[in-house]
Scaffold this motif. Structure first.
Motif, mmCIF file in Angstrom:
data_model
loop_
_atom_site.group_PDB
_atom_site.id
_atom_site.type_symbol
_atom_site.label_atom_id
_atom_site.label_comp_id
_atom_site.label_asym_id
_atom_site.label_seq_id
_atom_site.Cartn_x
_atom_site.Cartn_y
_atom_site.Cartn_z
ATOM 1 N N TYR A 22 1.280 -11.726 -5.414
ATOM 2 C CA TYR A 22 1.857 -11.631 -6.757
ATOM 3 C C TYR A 22 2.946 -12.681 -6.925
ATOM 4 C CZ TYR A 22 -0.219 -6.949 -6.722
ATOM 5 O OH TYR A 22 -1.094 -5.892 -6.635
ATOM 6 N N CYS A 23 2.948 -13.338 -8.058
ATOM 7 C CA CYS A 23 4.071 -14.222 -8.357
ATOM 8 C C CYS A 23 5.120 -13.433 -9.127
ATOM 9 C CB CYS A 23 3.618 -15.447 -9.137
ATOM 10 S SG CYS A 23 2.756 -15.116 -10.669
ATOM 11 N N ASN A 24 6.341 -13.867 -8.952
ATOM 12 C CA ASN A 24 7.481 -13.183 -9.556
ATOM 13 C C ASN A 24 8.440 -14.207 -10.122
ATOM 14 O OD1 ASN A 24 10.535 -12.378 -8.798
ATOM 15 N ND2 ASN A 24 9.442 -10.586 -9.556
ATOM 16 N N LEU A 25 8.953 -13.904 -11.291
ATOM 17 C CA LEU A 25 9.947 -14.754 -11.935
ATOM 18 C C LEU A 25 11.155 -13.881 -12.246
ATOM 19 C CD1 LEU A 25 9.279 -17.293 -14.788
ATOM 20 C CD2 LEU A 25 11.097 -15.618 -15.010
ATOM 21 N N LEU A 26 12.297 -14.301 -11.768
ATOM 22 C CA LEU A 26 13.546 -13.587 -12.024
ATOM 23 C C LEU A 26 14.382 -14.418 -12.984
ATOM 24 C CD1 LEU A 26 15.560 -11.305 -11.456
ATOM 25 C CD2 LEU A 26 16.380 -12.645 -9.511
ATOM 26 N N MET A 27 14.599 -13.881 -14.165
ATOM 27 C CA MET A 27 15.312 -14.622 -15.194
ATOM 28 C C MET A 27 16.333 -13.699 -15.852
ATOM 29 S SD MET A 27 13.743 -16.668 -18.464
ATOM 30 C CE MET A 27 12.954 -15.208 -19.098
ATOM 31 N N GLY B 168 18.385 -11.625 -14.734
ATOM 32 C CA GLY B 168 18.421 -10.282 -14.184
ATOM 33 C C GLY B 168 17.164 -9.453 -14.403
ATOM 34 N N THR B 169 16.151 -10.024 -14.998
ATOM 35 C CA THR B 169 14.912 -9.294 -15.267
ATOM 36 C C THR B 169 13.768 -9.893 -14.465
ATOM 37 O OG1 THR B 169 15.624 -8.753 -17.503
ATOM 38 C CG2 THR B 169 13.271 -8.573 -17.034
ATOM 39 N N ASP B 170 12.983 -8.998 -13.846
ATOM 40 C CA ASP B 170 11.818 -9.418 -13.071
ATOM 41 C C ASP B 170 10.569 -9.436 -13.954
ATOM 42 O OD1 ASP B 170 13.097 -7.809 -10.244
ATOM 43 O OD2 ASP B 170 12.419 -9.895 -10.267
ATOM 44 N N TYR B 171 9.785 -10.487 -13.787
ATOM 45 C CA TYR B 171 8.490 -10.581 -14.441
ATOM 46 C C TYR B 171 7.440 -10.790 -13.365
ATOM 47 C CZ TYR B 171 11.368 -11.298 -18.558
ATOM 48 O OH TYR B 171 12.307 -11.139 -19.542
ATOM 49 N N TRP B 172 6.288 -10.130 -13.531
ATOM 50 C CA TRP B 172 5.252 -10.151 -12.493
ATOM 51 C C TRP B 172 3.921 -10.647 -13.039
ATOM 52 C CZ3 TRP B 172 6.481 -9.099 -7.511
ATOM 53 C CH2 TRP B 172 7.685 -8.450 -7.267
ATOM 54 N N GLY B 173 3.229 -11.407 -12.195
ATOM 55 C CA GLY B 173 1.859 -11.774 -12.505
ATOM 56 C C GLY B 173 0.916 -10.645 -12.125
ATOM 57 N N GLN B 174 -0.357 -10.815 -12.423
ATOM 58 C CA GLN B 174 -1.338 -9.748 -12.224
ATOM 59 C C GLN B 174 -1.844 -9.664 -10.797
ATOM 60 O OE1 GLN B 174 -2.045 -12.714 -13.210
ATOM 61 N NE2 GLN B 174 -4.162 -13.269 -12.776
ATOM 62 N N GLY B 175 -1.529 -10.638 -9.967
ATOM 63 C CA GLY B 175 -1.973 -10.605 -8.581
ATOM 64 C C GLY B 175 -3.276 -11.360 -8.383
ATOM 65 N N THR B 176 -3.394 -11.973 -7.226
ATOM 66 C CA THR B 176 -4.625 -12.664 -6.848
ATOM 67 C C THR B 176 -4.950 -12.301 -5.403
ATOM 68 O OG1 THR B 176 -5.746 -14.825 -6.801
ATOM 69 C CG2 THR B 176 -3.413 -14.810 -6.208
ATOM 70 N N GLN B 177 -6.200 -11.959 -5.155
ATOM 71 C CA GLN B 177 -6.605 -11.464 -3.846
ATOM 72 C C GLN B 177 -6.855 -12.618 -2.883
ATOM 73 O OE1 GLN B 177 -7.205 -8.113 -2.652
ATOM 74 N NE2 GLN B 177 -7.371 -9.215 -0.685
ATOM 75 N N VAL B 178 -6.256 -12.523 -1.707
ATOM 76 C CA VAL B 178 -6.532 -13.453 -0.611
ATOM 77 C C VAL B 178 -7.130 -12.641 0.532
ATOM 78 C CG1 VAL B 178 -5.523 -14.972 1.121
ATOM 79 C CG2 VAL B 178 -4.717 -15.060 -1.240
ATOM 80 N N THR B 179 -8.310 -13.039 0.964
ATOM 81 C CA THR B 179 -8.983 -12.359 2.060
ATOM 82 C C THR B 179 -9.302 -13.375 3.142
ATOM 83 O OG1 THR B 179 -9.971 -10.754 0.535
ATOM 84 C CG2 THR B 179 -10.928 -10.920 2.733
#
Length: 113
Positions: A92-97, A99-110
């Motif tokens: 998951y990618c995360n952006l902190l701006m 004081g607020t966290d924003y999250w991406g939807q996630g990408t699977q790594v296998t």
């Protein structure tokens, strides 16, 4: 809004490059990070890059993963090298701006052994 991509299935020792594009944010002023959640485990911070480019890594990623940012493209990257089966997770990618966290939807790594 964050859009992550680049995950997939790779053999042990292989490489992948994850990307995460941010829309509508003050990207250059944000701290960016990649987290992962492996099956049955808690989410963990993998890598972080501060506004001035300083980077931090979890011990297991140091020397194998590289986080970078392109402020002109509002995109953060995570280059994964020498992948191991234990790297298998949703990333998951995360952006902190401001004081607020924003999250991406996630990408699977296998990673197969």
């Amino acid at each position: 809004q964050l859009q992550a991509s680049g995950g997939g299935l790779v053999q042990s020792g292989g490489s992948l490059r994850l990307s995460c594009a941010a829309l509508g944010s003050d990207f250059a002023a944000s701290t960016l990070a990649w987290y992962r959640r492996a099956p049955g485990k808690q989410r963990e911070l993998v890598a972080q890059i501060l506004t001035r480019g300083v980077t931090n890594y979890v011990e297991s990623a140091r020397g194998r993963f590289t986080i970078s940012r392109d402020n002109a493209k509002n995109t953060v990257y995570l280059q994964l090298r020498s992948l191991k089966p234990e790297d298998t997770a949703v990333y998951y990618c995360n952006l902190l701006m401001r004081g607020t966290d924003y999250w991406g939807q996630g990408t699977q790594v296998t990673v197969s052994s």
